[in-house]
Design a protein around this motif. Structure first.
Motif, PDB file in Angstrom:
ATOM      1  N   GLY A  65      90.912  39.227  38.400  1.00  0.00           N
ATOM      2  CA  GLY A  65      90.280  40.488  38.004  1.00  0.00           C
ATOM      3  C   GLY A  65      90.586  41.607  38.982  1.00  0.00           C
ATOM      4  O   GLY A  65      90.858  42.738  38.582  1.00  0.00           O
ATOM      5  N   ALA A  66      90.591  41.291  40.260  1.00  0.00           N
ATOM      6  CA  ALA A  66      90.904  42.305  41.267  1.00  0.00           C
ATOM      7  C   ALA A  66      92.364  42.720  41.192  1.00  0.00           C
ATOM      8  O   ALA A  66      92.698  43.856  41.493  1.00  0.00           O
ATOM      9  CB  ALA A  66      90.566  41.772  42.655  1.00  0.00           C
ATOM     10  N   SER A  67      93.235  41.819  40.765  1.00  0.00           N
ATOM     11  CA  SER A  67      94.663  42.153  40.680  1.00  0.00           C
ATOM     12  C   SER A  67      94.928  43.168  39.583  1.00  0.00           C
ATOM     13  O   SER A  67      95.927  43.873  39.618  1.00  0.00           O
ATOM     14  CB  SER A  67      95.499  40.899  40.436  1.00  0.00           C
ATOM     15  N   ASP A  68      94.036  43.257  38.612  1.00  0.00           N
ATOM     16  CA  ASP A  68      94.199  44.220  37.526  1.00  0.00           C
ATOM     17  C   ASP A  68      93.799  45.625  37.950  1.00  0.00           C
ATOM     18  O   ASP A  68      93.974  46.567  37.200  1.00  0.00           O
ATOM     19  CB  ASP A  68      93.380  43.792  36.303  1.00  0.00           C
ATOM     20  N   GLY A  69      93.261  45.776  39.119  1.00  0.00           N
ATOM     21  CA  GLY A  69      92.842  47.076  39.625  1.00  0.00           C
ATOM     22  C   GLY A  69      91.402  47.003  40.073  1.00  0.00           C
ATOM     23  O   GLY A  69      90.553  46.433  39.398  1.00  0.00           O
ATOM     24  N   LEU A  70      91.149  47.571  41.215  1.00  0.00           N
ATOM     25  CA  LEU A  70      89.809  47.521  41.773  1.00  0.00           C
ATOM     26  C   LEU A  70      88.942  48.577  41.115  1.00  0.00           C
ATOM     27  O   LEU A  70      89.184  49.774  41.242  1.00  0.00           O
ATOM     28  CB  LEU A  70      89.860  47.732  43.285  1.00  0.00           C
ATOM     29  N   ASP A  71      87.965  48.119  40.374  1.00  0.00           N
ATOM     30  CA  ASP A  71      86.969  49.014  39.793  1.00  0.00           C
ATOM     31  C   ASP A  71      85.605  48.478  40.195  1.00  0.00           C
ATOM     32  O   ASP A  71      85.508  47.515  40.960  1.00  0.00           O
ATOM     33  CB  ASP A  71      87.133  49.110  38.272  1.00  0.00           C
ATOM     34  N   GLY A  72      84.563  49.091  39.719  1.00  0.00           N
ATOM     35  CA  GLY A  72      83.216  48.662  40.079  1.00  0.00           C
ATOM     36  C   GLY A  72      82.946  47.212  39.737  1.00  0.00           C
ATOM     37  O   GLY A  72      82.357  46.470  40.529  1.00  0.00           O
ATOM     38  N   THR A  73      83.391  46.780  38.581  1.00  0.00           N
ATOM     39  CA  THR A  73      83.144  45.416  38.131  1.00  0.00           C
ATOM     40  C   THR A  73      83.882  44.401  38.997  1.00  0.00           C
ATOM     41  O   THR A  73      83.293  43.418  39.455  1.00  0.00           O
ATOM     42  CB  THR A  73      83.565  45.242  36.659  1.00  0.00           C
ATOM     43  N   SER A  74      85.166  44.640  39.239  1.00  0.00           N
ATOM     44  CA  SER A  74      85.930  43.671  40.039  1.00  0.00           C
ATOM     45  C   SER A  74      85.467  43.675  41.494  1.00  0.00           C
ATOM     46  O   SER A  74      85.430  42.620  42.134  1.00  0.00           O
ATOM     47  CB  SER A  74      87.430  43.938  39.937  1.00  0.00           C
ATOM     48  N   ALA A  75      85.092  44.831  42.021  1.00  0.00           N
ATOM     49  CA  ALA A  75      84.572  44.890  43.391  1.00  0.00           C
ATOM     50  C   ALA A  75      83.256  44.127  43.495  1.00  0.00           C
ATOM     51  O   ALA A  75      83.042  43.389  44.456  1.00  0.00           O
ATOM     52  CB  ALA A  75      84.389  46.337  43.835  1.00  0.00           C
ATOM     53  N   ASP A  76      82.387  44.298  42.496  1.00  0.00           N
ATOM     54  CA  ASP A  76      81.126  43.550  42.480  1.00  0.00           C
ATOM     55  C   ASP A  76      81.376  42.052  42.394  1.00  0.00           C
ATOM     56  O   ASP A  76      80.701  41.260  43.054  1.00  0.00           O
ATOM     57  CB  ASP A  76      80.252  43.987  41.301  1.00  0.00           C
ATOM     58  N   GLN A  77      82.335  41.667  41.575  1.00  0.00           N
ATOM     59  CA  GLN A  77      82.664  40.249  41.406  1.00  0.00           C
ATOM     60  C   GLN A  77      83.199  39.664  42.718  1.00  0.00           C
ATOM     61  O   GLN A  77      82.819  38.563  43.119  1.00  0.00           O
ATOM     62  CB  GLN A  77      83.698  40.108  40.289  1.00  0.00           C
ATOM     63  N   MET A  78      84.065  40.404  43.399  1.00  0.00           N
ATOM     64  CA  MET A  78      84.609  39.940  44.678  1.00  0.00           C
ATOM     65  C   MET A  78      83.494  39.841  45.727  1.00  0.00           C
ATOM     66  O   MET A  78      83.436  38.875  46.484  1.00  0.00           O
ATOM     67  CB  MET A  78      85.710  40.889  45.164  1.00  0.00           C
TER      68      MET A  78
END
Length: 164
Positions: free
Chosen positions: A89-102
């Motif tokens: 998910g982070a590889s697709d671009g860092l957005d709020g959702t992927s940052a929260d997931q990480m």
């Protein structure tokens, strides 16, 4: 393998390594499920006599079988699968959702680390590396590139699997 990452969606391009993580997650999940399930199915027979309303202490130390179950069995989607999902998910671009997931994954791995037997702690530290790197970069908020060490996660997952 260290990959440069920027918060912009064009930046997060660690696909090759992430595909390797995803493949490792799938392969390890297939091979570990049977072994971990056997250990997990043996445990409930001893806890059946316990009071049905009692819940295990979420901060209690885990033995080796429980540490394996925590990575490969527990929950609807295993921890190993969620690690791969967060990195992809982070590889697709860092957005709020992927940052929260990480961030959530870094926290969950951090809570697990002191609970597992000592031999599992080193691999967990390796698994956490890219999650902590991203968190540090977000805390600094300098907008520059972040070097995510995806290879560390792959190595940590392999070591963890060998222990199981």
């Amino acid at each position: 393998m260290v990959r440069p990452v920027t918060p912009a969606s064009a930046g997060f391009r660690a696909r090759g390594a992430l595909v390797a993580v995803a493949a490792l997650v799938l392969l390890a999940g297939c091979s570990a499920d049977g072994e971990a399930d056997a250990g997990a199915s043996a445990s409930p027979s001893s806890s059946v006599s316990a009071a049905p309303s009692s819940r295990p202490d979420p901060d209690a130390p885990l033995d080796a079988n429980q540490a394996c179950a925590a990575m490969y069995v527990d929950g609807g989607k295993t921890l190993e699968e969620r690690i791969g999902t967060a990195l992809v998910g982070a590889s697709d671009g860092l957005d709020g959702t992927s940052a929260d997931q990480m961030h959530a994954m870094a926290m969950e791995l951090g809570r697990l680390e002191p609970r597992v037997p000592e031999e599992f702690q080193g691999p967990l530290e390796k698994i956490r590396v890219p999650f902590l790197q991203l968190q540090e970069a977000l805390d600094l908020a300098d907008g520059g590139q972040v070097e995510l060490d995806i290879a560390s996660t792959v190595a940590g997952l392999k070591e963890y699997e060998k222990l199981c």
